[in-house]
Design an enzyme around this catalytic site. Structure first.
Site, PDB file in Angstrom:
ATOM      1  N   HIS A 193       2.445 -11.724  14.113  1.00  0.00           N
ATOM      2  CA  HIS A 193       3.565 -12.307  14.946  1.00  0.00           C
ATOM      3  C   HIS A 193       3.306 -13.746  15.283  1.00  0.00           C
ATOM      4  O   HIS A 193       3.895 -14.387  15.888  1.00  0.00           O
ATOM      5  CB  HIS A 193       3.724 -11.439  16.117  1.00  0.00           C
ATOM      6  CG  HIS A 193       4.991 -11.593  16.811  1.00  0.00           C
ATOM      7  ND1 HIS A 193       6.031 -12.290  16.152  1.00  0.00           N
ATOM      8  CD2 HIS A 193       5.321 -11.116  18.192  1.00  0.00           C
ATOM      9  CE1 HIS A 193       7.087 -12.174  17.074  1.00  0.00           C
ATOM     10  NE2 HIS A 193       6.797 -11.601  18.209  1.00  0.00           N
ATOM     11  N   THR A 220       0.773  -1.211   0.104  1.00  0.00           N
ATOM     12  CA  THR A 220       0.094  -0.237  -0.018  1.00  0.00           C
ATOM     13  C   THR A 220       0.781   1.194   0.018  1.00  0.00           C
ATOM     14  O   THR A 220       1.832   1.338   0.696  1.00  0.00           O
ATOM     15  CB  THR A 220      -0.971  -0.075   1.130  1.00  0.00           C
ATOM     16  OG1 THR A 220      -1.819   1.117   1.324  1.00  0.00           O
ATOM     17  CG2 THR A 220      -0.155  -0.098   2.529  1.00  0.00           C
TER      18      THR A 220
END
Length: 406
Positions: A377, A325
């Protein structure tokens, strides 16, 4: 007489919202001419006419919902009449533009007050005139009474809010609020953003890249590139190439969690976030590792144009193994991009800004860009995330590495 039905517009989409009707009842149309906008939770699409004919009756109005396969209008097949402006000579006067459509309540109020629709600025979907628009117009055209004395001083204690918040105060008629239903696309964006926060362990790591080498390449070869391939050489193709190379080396960021398994993708479908007017959409460049710079730039330019004109196909917004993006086109200097699930990584590009940096012990000015990598994560550790972002930085700062894959 034939029915115009909602076609299948993509996997898992069973319902659409009717957007603006591009033709009115009684108007003729040519084959493949857009008749109506269909709003899904992925994009806004135009439904073309299956044949030439006339729109006899609208069964589903703007703002209503319809299921796939449901009839939304009745069409009469026949040769469409040529548009008057196409046949008229150059000196012929132009026909006045059609008056904007009005909602029933607004239409009744205009008839009561003797107001022409052409006088009112519509703020509803597709320029529709709402009752509030008519009320605002009536208030604005009413001449203000001259003040005979200065207004009294404000009260010593705050005035409580009116009992009906939707009604503006009599002395401040311009303080009007309007409740507009969220479109399916906007609702879907909101749902996905909340889902990211609730279902992923998202972290973001930052770095910066010296854009001098890429800028120099674009300056040296940009004109020849555009002349040969018919498209500008932008920054995004360099980043797509760099991301693909980094994903090959750090496969954890080209994966997803599926049940109790980690699925590693051995192909590279890169989503490119594009502003579509109603919200951010992410069309996907398939097999980006097999495309040239020119092919990548052509696809990005095509996506951007069709996002603006609402012609992206639902299947072009599905899938993707990683997303890029670019908030820099809007002037963003730094940000934390949100994941596009089920993907576990997204790279945020930002505005290029000249800043002082140290090179060989000397402070010099360089065009710098902050880079941000958000990652899940649960399957991507900090070491892999930092290594990935450093690799992208190295490839951008020395783009010859992209050609040699070193």
């Amino acid at each position: 007489m034939q029915e115009l039905k909602v076609p299948s517009v993509g996997e898992s989409i069973v319902e659409v919202e009717i957007g603006a009707w591009l033709k009115g009842e009684g108007e003729s149309f040519a084959q493949d001419e857009p008749l109506v906008e269909l709003i899904t939770d992925k994009a806004t699409l135009e439904l073309p006419a299956p044949f030439a004919g006339t729109l006899k009756q609208i069964l589903k109005k703007t703002g209503e919902t319809a299921r796939v396969g449901e009839a939304i209008a009745l069409l009469e097949e026949g040769r469409a009449e040529a548009a008057p402006k196409a046949q008229a000579p150059a000196e012929a006067p132009k026909e006045p533009s059609p008056e904007p459509l009005a909602m029933p309540a607004a239409e009744r109020l205009m008839q009561e007050k003797g107001v022409s629709p052409a006088e009112v600025q519509g703020t509803g979907l597709g320029g529709r005139i709402l009752k509030e628009d008519v009320m605002r117009h009536l208030e604005e055209r009413t001449p203000a009474k001259p003040q005979e004395a200065p207004p009294p001083p404000p009260p010593s204690r705050p005035v409580p809010p009116p009992s009906t918040p939707t009604q503006p105060p009599a002395d401040k008629p311009w303080r009007v609020s309007e409740a507009v239903p969220m479109t399916p696309l906007r609702r879907r964006i909101a749902e996905r953003l909340l889902m990211v926060r609730q279902t992923t362990a998202m972290l973001t790591t930052f770095n910066e890249a010296d854009m001098s080498a890429v800028i120099a390449l674009r300056k040296e070869f940009g004109e020849a590139f555009q002349k040969k391939y018919g498209v500008k050489l932008g920054f995004m193709s360099f980043f797509v190439k760099a991301v693909v190379q980094a994903l090959k080396e750090i496969p954890e960021l080209n994966a997803e969690i599926r049940d109790n398994h980690i699925v590693y993708h051995r192909y590279y479908d890169i989503g490119i976030a594009v502003g579509g007017g109603e919200g951010l959409v992410v069309p996907v460049i398939r097999d980006a590792d097999r495309l040239s710079f020119a092919e990548i730039e052509r696809q990005i330019a095509d996506f951007a144009e069709r996002a603006r004109t609402k012609k992206l196909k639902p299947e072009e917004l599905m899938g993707g193994t990683f997303t890029i993006t670019n908030g820099g086109i809007y002037g963003s200097l730094n940000s934390t991009p949100l994941l596009n699930p089920p993907q576990v990584g997204i790279l945020g590009m930002h505005a290029i800004q000249e800043r002082p940096v140290v090179r060989d012990g000397q402070v010099v000015i360089r065009p710098m860009m902050y880079l941000a990598l958000s990652y899940d994560h649960r399957i991507v550790d900090g070491r892999e995330a930092v290594t990935f972002l450093r690799r992208v930085k190295e490839l951008i700062e020395n783009p010859a590495r992209l050609l040699l894959e070193v």
